[in-house]
Design a protein around this motif. Structure first.
Motif, PDB file in Angstrom:
ATOM      1  N   ALA A  97       0.820  -1.213   0.000  1.00  0.00           N
ATOM      2  CA  ALA A  97       0.000   0.000   0.000  1.00  0.00           C
ATOM      3  C   ALA A  97       0.850   1.258   0.000  1.00  0.00           C
ATOM      4  O   ALA A  97       2.019   1.250   0.393  1.00  0.00           O
ATOM      5  CB  ALA A  97      -0.914  -0.009   1.219  1.00  0.00           C
ATOM      6  N   LYS A  98       0.226   2.346  -0.433  1.00  0.00           N
ATOM      7  CA  LYS A  98       0.893   3.648  -0.474  1.00  0.00           C
ATOM      8  C   LYS A  98       1.507   3.954   0.886  1.00  0.00           C
ATOM      9  O   LYS A  98       0.886   3.737   1.919  1.00  0.00           O
ATOM     10  CB  LYS A  98      -0.124   4.714  -0.873  1.00  0.00           C
ATOM     11  N   PHE A  99       2.735   4.444   0.867  1.00  0.00           N
ATOM     12  CA  PHE A  99       3.460   4.762   2.094  1.00  0.00           C
ATOM     13  C   PHE A  99       4.196   6.080   1.908  1.00  0.00           C
ATOM     14  O   PHE A  99       4.426   6.517   0.783  1.00  0.00           O
ATOM     15  CB  PHE A  99       4.458   3.652   2.451  1.00  0.00           C
ATOM     16  N   HIS A 100       4.577   6.705   3.025  1.00  0.00           N
ATOM     17  CA  HIS A 100       5.290   7.979   2.975  1.00  0.00           C
ATOM     18  C   HIS A 100       6.614   7.851   3.721  1.00  0.00           C
ATOM     19  O   HIS A 100       6.656   7.309   4.825  1.00  0.00           O
ATOM     20  CB  HIS A 100       4.458   9.098   3.600  1.00  0.00           C
ATOM     21  N   ILE A 101       7.674   8.352   3.122  1.00  0.00           N
ATOM     22  CA  ILE A 101       8.986   8.441   3.762  1.00  0.00           C
ATOM     23  C   ILE A 101       9.283   9.930   3.931  1.00  0.00           C
ATOM     24  O   ILE A 101       9.451  10.635   2.932  1.00  0.00           O
ATOM     25  CB  ILE A 101      10.090   7.770   2.913  1.00  0.00           C
ATOM     26  N   VAL A 112       4.657   3.486  -3.694  1.00  0.00           N
ATOM     27  CA  VAL A 112       3.842   2.278  -3.746  1.00  0.00           C
ATOM     28  C   VAL A 112       4.656   1.212  -4.483  1.00  0.00           C
ATOM     29  O   VAL A 112       5.512   1.536  -5.318  1.00  0.00           O
ATOM     30  CB  VAL A 112       2.500   2.560  -4.472  1.00  0.00           C
ATOM     31  N   TYR A 113       4.422  -0.041  -4.143  1.00  0.00           N
ATOM     32  CA  TYR A 113       5.024  -1.149  -4.886  1.00  0.00           C
ATOM     33  C   TYR A 113       3.912  -1.940  -5.549  1.00  0.00           C
ATOM     34  O   TYR A 113       2.811  -2.079  -4.998  1.00  0.00           O
ATOM     35  CB  TYR A 113       5.840  -2.058  -3.969  1.00  0.00           C
ATOM     36  N   GLY A 173       3.651  -9.990 -13.685  1.00  0.00           N
ATOM     37  CA  GLY A 173       4.142 -10.345 -12.364  1.00  0.00           C
ATOM     38  C   GLY A 173       5.448  -9.687 -11.970  1.00  0.00           C
ATOM     39  O   GLY A 173       5.997  -9.980 -10.913  1.00  0.00           O
ATOM     40  N   ASN A 174       5.964  -8.795 -12.805  1.00  0.00           N
ATOM     41  CA  ASN A 174       7.198  -8.088 -12.467  1.00  0.00           C
ATOM     42  C   ASN A 174       6.943  -7.114 -11.324  1.00  0.00           C
ATOM     43  O   ASN A 174       5.932  -6.418 -11.303  1.00  0.00           O
ATOM     44  CB  ASN A 174       7.735  -7.327 -13.688  1.00  0.00           C
ATOM     45  N   PHE A 175       7.852  -7.052 -10.378  1.00  0.00           N
ATOM     46  CA  PHE A 175       7.748  -6.201  -9.188  1.00  0.00           C
ATOM     47  C   PHE A 175       8.460  -4.882  -9.454  1.00  0.00           C
ATOM     48  O   PHE A 175       9.585  -4.874  -9.949  1.00  0.00           O
ATOM     49  CB  PHE A 175       8.414  -6.941  -8.011  1.00  0.00           C
ATOM     50  N   ALA A 176       7.797  -3.764  -9.146  1.00  0.00           N
ATOM     51  CA  ALA A 176       8.403  -2.453  -9.329  1.00  0.00           C
ATOM     52  C   ALA A 176       7.790  -1.477  -8.330  1.00  0.00           C
ATOM     53  O   ALA A 176       6.779  -1.774  -7.691  1.00  0.00           O
ATOM     54  CB  ALA A 176       8.177  -1.952 -10.765  1.00  0.00           C
ATOM     55  N   GLY A 177       8.416  -0.322  -8.222  1.00  0.00           N
ATOM     56  CA  GLY A 177       7.923   0.715  -7.338  1.00  0.00           C
ATOM     57  C   GLY A 177       7.723   2.012  -8.097  1.00  0.00           C
ATOM     58  O   GLY A 177       8.317   2.237  -9.146  1.00  0.00           O
ATOM     59  N   ALA A 178       6.884   2.868  -7.525  1.00  0.00           N
ATOM     60  CA  ALA A 178       6.683   4.218  -8.047  1.00  0.00           C
ATOM     61  C   ALA A 178       6.781   5.164  -6.864  1.00  0.00           C
ATOM     62  O   ALA A 178       6.258   4.879  -5.787  1.00  0.00           O
ATOM     63  CB  ALA A 178       5.315   4.340  -8.719  1.00  0.00           C
TER      64      ALA A 178
END
Length: 71
Positions: free
Chosen positions: A42-46, A53-54, A60-65
């Motif tokens: 789920a959407k997260f904040h740093i 988000v991942y 099925g490829n895993f990536a982040g934005a």
């Protein structure tokens, strides 16, 4: 570099973890889901970095934005 994380499905990361910079994380999430991708973290904040988000694409490829935090 950081320790590998396990996505929600528990399979773990087995390759290069790529995260793309995006202008609008909410719009990106809508596009992922409307194109049959699946949000796996789920959407997260740093703080001082941004909001991310991942996801898995349709193959099925895993990536982040990540939407960078504005200064």
């Amino acid at each position: 570099m950081h320790k590998r994380r396990e996505p929600v499905n528990g399979t773990g990361m087995t390759g290069f973890e790529c995260t793309f910079e995006v202008q609008n994380i909410d719009e990106t999430i809508r596009k992922i889901e409307s194109n049959k991708g699946k949000i796996v973290m789920a959407k997260f904040h740093i703080p001082t970095v941004g909001t991310g988000v991942y996801f898995n694409d349709i193959e099925g490829n895993f990536a982040g934005a990540m939407q960078p935090e504005q200064a």
